[in-house]
Structure formats: structure tokens, C-alpha cells
Design an enzyme around this catalytic site. Sequence first.
Site, short mmCIF file in Angstrom:
data_model
loop_
_atom_site.label_atom_id
_atom_site.label_comp_id
_atom_site.label_asym_id
_atom_site.label_seq_id
_atom_site.Cartn_x
_atom_site.Cartn_y
_atom_site.Cartn_z
N ASP A 179 0.86 -1.18 0.00
CA ASP A 179 0.00 0.00 0.00
C ASP A 179 0.89 1.23 0.00
O ASP A 179 2.12 1.12 -0.14
CB ASP A 179 -0.95 0.00 1.20
CG ASP A 179 -2.30 0.61 0.85
OD1 ASP A 179 -2.34 1.82 0.54
OD2 ASP A 179 -3.31 -0.11 0.86
N HIS A 233 -2.64 3.44 -4.52
CA HIS A 233 -2.12 2.86 -3.29
C HIS A 233 -0.71 2.30 -3.49
O HIS A 233 -0.39 1.20 -3.01
CB HIS A 233 -3.06 1.76 -2.77
CG HIS A 233 -4.34 2.27 -2.18
ND1 HIS A 233 -4.41 2.83 -0.92
CD2 HIS A 233 -5.60 2.31 -2.68
CE1 HIS A 233 -5.66 3.17 -0.66
NE2 HIS A 233 -6.41 2.88 -1.73
N ASP A 296 -8.68 -0.15 -6.55
CA ASP A 296 -9.60 0.78 -5.90
C ASP A 296 -8.95 2.12 -5.62
O ASP A 296 -7.73 2.25 -5.62
CB ASP A 296 -10.11 0.19 -4.58
CG ASP A 296 -8.98 -0.03 -3.58
OD1 ASP A 296 -7.93 -0.56 -4.00
OD2 ASP A 296 -9.14 0.33 -2.40
N GLU A 297 -9.77 3.11 -5.37
CA GLU A 297 -9.36 4.43 -4.89
C GLU A 297 -8.14 4.95 -5.64
O GLU A 297 -7.10 5.26 -5.06
CB GLU A 297 -9.08 4.37 -3.38
CG GLU A 297 -10.31 4.04 -2.56
CD GLU A 297 -10.04 3.96 -1.07
OE1 GLU A 297 -10.94 4.32 -0.28
OE2 GLU A 297 -8.92 3.55 -0.69
N TRP A 362 -16.95 -3.92 -2.07
CA TRP A 362 -16.70 -3.42 -0.71
C TRP A 362 -17.56 -2.23 -0.31
O TRP A 362 -17.66 -1.93 0.88
CB TRP A 362 -15.22 -3.06 -0.55
CG TRP A 362 -14.77 -1.85 -1.33
CD1 TRP A 362 -14.35 -1.82 -2.62
CD2 TRP A 362 -14.67 -0.51 -0.85
NE1 TRP A 362 -13.99 -0.55 -2.99
CE2 TRP A 362 -14.17 0.28 -1.92
CE3 TRP A 362 -14.94 0.11 0.37
CZ2 TRP A 362 -13.96 1.65 -1.79
CZ3 TRP A 362 -14.72 1.48 0.49
CH2 TRP A 362 -14.23 2.23 -0.58
N TYR A 387 -16.14 -4.73 7.61
CA TYR A 387 -14.88 -4.06 7.94
C TYR A 387 -14.72 -4.06 9.46
O TYR A 387 -15.38 -3.29 10.17
CB TYR A 387 -14.87 -2.64 7.40
CG TYR A 387 -14.43 -2.52 5.96
CD1 TYR A 387 -14.67 -3.55 5.04
CD2 TYR A 387 -13.76 -1.39 5.50
CE1 TYR A 387 -14.26 -3.43 3.72
CE2 TYR A 387 -13.34 -1.27 4.17
CZ TYR A 387 -13.59 -2.30 3.29
OH TYR A 387 -13.19 -2.20 1.99
N ASP A 389 -12.19 -3.16 11.24
CA ASP A 389 -11.40 -2.09 11.85
C ASP A 389 -12.31 -1.02 12.46
O ASP A 389 -11.84 -0.17 13.22
CB ASP A 389 -10.42 -1.47 10.86
CG ASP A 389 -11.08 -1.08 9.55
OD1 ASP A 389 -11.93 -1.85 9.07
OD2 ASP A 389 -10.74 -0.03 8.99
N TRP A 438 -8.37 -3.73 8.21
CA TRP A 438 -7.37 -2.73 7.86
C TRP A 438 -6.66 -2.31 9.14
O TRP A 438 -7.27 -2.27 10.21
CB TRP A 438 -8.04 -1.54 7.17
CG TRP A 438 -8.83 -1.93 5.96
CD1 TRP A 438 -10.18 -2.05 5.86
CD2 TRP A 438 -8.31 -2.27 4.67
NE1 TRP A 438 -10.54 -2.44 4.60
CE2 TRP A 438 -9.41 -2.59 3.84
CE3 TRP A 438 -7.02 -2.35 4.14
CZ2 TRP A 438 -9.26 -2.97 2.51
CZ3 TRP A 438 -6.87 -2.73 2.81
CH2 TRP A 438 -7.97 -3.03 2.02
N GLU A 440 -4.61 0.58 9.95
CA GLU A 440 -4.09 1.91 10.25
C GLU A 440 -3.94 2.13 11.75
O GLU A 440 -2.98 2.75 12.20
CB GLU A 440 -5.02 2.99 9.67
CG GLU A 440 -4.98 3.10 8.15
CD GLU A 440 -6.08 2.30 7.49
OE1 GLU A 440 -6.51 1.27 8.07
OE2 GLU A 440 -6.52 2.69 6.39
#
Length: 504
Positions: A179, A233, A296-297, A362, A387, A389, A438, A440
Site C-alpha cells: 500500500d 495505493h 480501488d481508490e 466493498w 470491515y 477495523d 485494515w 491503520e
Amino acid sequence: MPPAPSDLGLVPSPSRLSVRTGRFTFDTTTAIRATDGARPAARLLRTLLAPATGLPLPLADDGRIVLALDPGLTGLGPQGYGLTVGGDTVLLRAARPDGLLHGVQTLRQLLPPTALGEDPVRGGDWTIPCVEMTDVPRFVWRGAMLDVARHFQPAAFLRRFTDLLALHKLNVLHLHLTDDQGWRMPVGAYPRLTGVGGTPHGGAYTREELTGLVAYAAERGVSVVPEIEMPGHVRAALAAYPHLGNFPGRRLEVWDRWGVCDTVLGVHDDALDFCRTVLDDVMDVFPSPYVHVGGDECPTGEWHRSPSALRRVAEQGLDGPGALHGWFMERIGAHVTARGRRPLGWTETGHDLPDSFTALAWRDEDHGRAAARNGHSVVMAPHRSTYLDYPRSTHPEEPPGQDGPAVDLPTVYATDPAPEHWADEDAARVLGTQAQLWTEYVTTAAHAEYLLFPRLCALADTAWSGGRDWPGFQARLHHHRSRLDALGVPSRPSTIHSPERNTR
């Protein structure tokens, strides 16, 4: 009187279960017999139970625990099994090896919870109730994604996590290996990927650690699906090799923030060659039929300003720089397909992946249905229910997590990967579902396990059985918690240690 089926606390719930009077006892004379093709499952049963119980449990031709592989049992499908426990014998049968491996986990759950611990309990009461069951999963894909790019987790934890997945008959470990904030897999031709990209938040795996994980997981019926993010990413890769970006003269650092970074791969030949080389290494290490390539993103702003990207638009006759995303994914997917694998990608609309891709939906249920209607096989992963997280609850002691409302246990349990209101042909394209963690805000293994369980138990139950019996699940989970306790899975926020929330 025999115990009620719910008193056994099996998670996930078997398709059909009858409890009978009597018990089978494991003792120093108990041996395991395996027919042709069943020896791997027999070895796994011994590997899991002998150290925990302190019993020898040898493999022998006259064993009272019999594991049999019978391809004629077509009604069990590729992952189902039949289990009969009598007072003197245990018979576990399946049509395919994976079915036997899942049945082994049921035998583990039938034993006292201390059989799941790592320290032998000498002289324990190693008995299981007499039962008869036929157990076939609803979905072939039942998994969990672990993000090791944001915060690295050592290989030992990946093996422990694999064991926890297998215990719950979850059969896919999706590893998010790269990532913006980190690159965790070595690639021979590009050593700076881990030398530079692997330094923040932990480190990187060796090739031997990853191949060892793949073998370890396969022995337990778990497939490891690798993910290499592209074309977005990728900040960690661009920090290591700036020429892969849209502005080759620019020097970047590995990203030290969370969220979506606007630096993306270029679409020139060097960048495409890089992706193919990386994926070739990935496919050499991971034999999974599926290879996840992100998608994605991906902000397109740099492509609107990059001379090489604009040239590519003109050469290919594309509608504009925004169309480069589909053009890029088409070529990457073709490379994966040429190697005999199936490309997997995140879908944000249901319409944004090439036809060759399996879609991991997602955002929400509707995007998954759109992907199915477009002909994609689909793995459902709607973020508001899978998700993990997001916090487990709104309790003041809940550790920091992703911004947003809590995703509690009933919410996870209520998720149906193929809802009843879908058309039959759309529902038939759903391979299954998976949870996502995830990282983070997750820096330790204990924090990860606290977030995963028991919510992952709920996903495992509905993905396998398809049932919607919340009171019944609660009753079974009450018993199952003693197994998680025996395994040392944290159950309270006070038992984990997490740093203050990173607010960058």
C-alpha cells in the site's frame, strides 16, 4: 440424556446434526486410520490433538478413528463432510480432501476447550459426544483479509491467524501486502521495494516465510490470496523507484499518513513491465487460483497532467485520462489470466472492472449485485458490516479504530452475501464473503484478535450455514467463547495494548 445440539457450541453450525447417547473416549490406545488420500487430514488431526492432549494418537491400520476419502460422496460437494461418532469408533468421510480438513476442525471443537491450548493437560477427560452430522457449506469462499501493509505482523502471527481461520472453517486468507505506507513482499528484480518501502511500521517477509505460510495454510484447508495494489495505493513503490510514477524526476517518501494518496503509477511501458515482473514473483510464491491486483481508490489527477499518460490516451484512442484506469486493469488482468490465474479486484460501482475479473464488492450490496449482473463472479465485503477495523461497540473503553459507527456483532451476523430479494442468476454468481481488517490503527496482534473475534465467528457461521438464528448463534457462541479463551484470544479492551490514536 444427550446434550442439546446448541449445547455443543459448534461454530459454524453444522447443516444437519443429531446428538446421541454416549461418548467416545480418546486415551493412550487411541489410534488414527486413514484410507487412500486421507493421510494429510489424519496427520493434521494428530498434529493438532497430540500435543494438546498429551496422547500419542499414532497413525495405525487398526485405528478406531477412521478418516476416509470417497469421491462417490458427491452430495457433500468439494468442502463438505460426514461425521459419525459412536461409543467405540469415529468415522469422518468426505468426497474431497478439504472436506476432511474441515471435519478435523469439528472434532477439535467437540473436545473440551483445553484441547485447543498449547500446553498438554495430562490426564484430561478427552471425550466427545456421540453425534451424527452431515455438513456442507453454503458458499465456497469464506475468508478474511489482513492488512499487513499499514502495520506489519510477523509470520508467526500469520500462522496463528491461519489456525484461527481454519478452526472456524474459513478457507481464504487474503493478504494485503502492499500500500502507500508499506511494501511487505520481496521481489528479486526490485530489492528497494522492501529495502525502502518495507521500513515504515514494521518490516517485510522473506520469500521463505511466505512459501512456508502457503504450505502451512494448505495443510489446514486455507488458500492464501495475495494482493498487490495498483495502479493506486502505490506510494511505497514510488518512493523506492520514482521512475515508475508519472513524474520520474520527483523524489517521494513512503507515505506517513492514512487515507488515499494522490500519487499513482504511470501508464508507460516501464510501469507495466514492473507490474508484470512483480506479479510473476507473486504467482511463483502463491499458488492460489486468485491474484488480487487492487484497482480501488485510484485518483486520476496525475494522469491529466502527465505527458506520458496523455500520449498513451492519444495512442490508444481513449476518451480521456480517466479511461486509463480500465485500460491499465485490462492489461494487468490479461497478464494474470495468461498465467492460468484469475484476477481479483475491488469494485466501487460494479461496472469498473474488466470482464475477466472476479469482483470484491466493498462499498455496498447494490454494487455487488451490479457486478453480478455484469457477469462477474462476486465476493461480498460491504464495509458497513464486514470491515472489522470499525469499533466493536460504543463502549468508552473501546480502543481507537476507523472513523464511523460501530460494527457490532448483530450487524455482522445479519449480513447475507446473497440476499433473498436478488434474482437467482445474480445470487448464483456470489462465491461467498469475507471480513476485512485494515490496520491503520492496529499495531499489535492482540489488538487485531480483539477486533476480529467474536465478529469473525458471526461471519463464519452465516457464510457456512446460511442460517439466521440469532438466539441460537448467541447460545452457541456462549460455549464457543471458552475455546477462544483457551486459545488466548483477547475478549476485553483492557487485555490489549494499543497506542493513542494516530490522527494524521
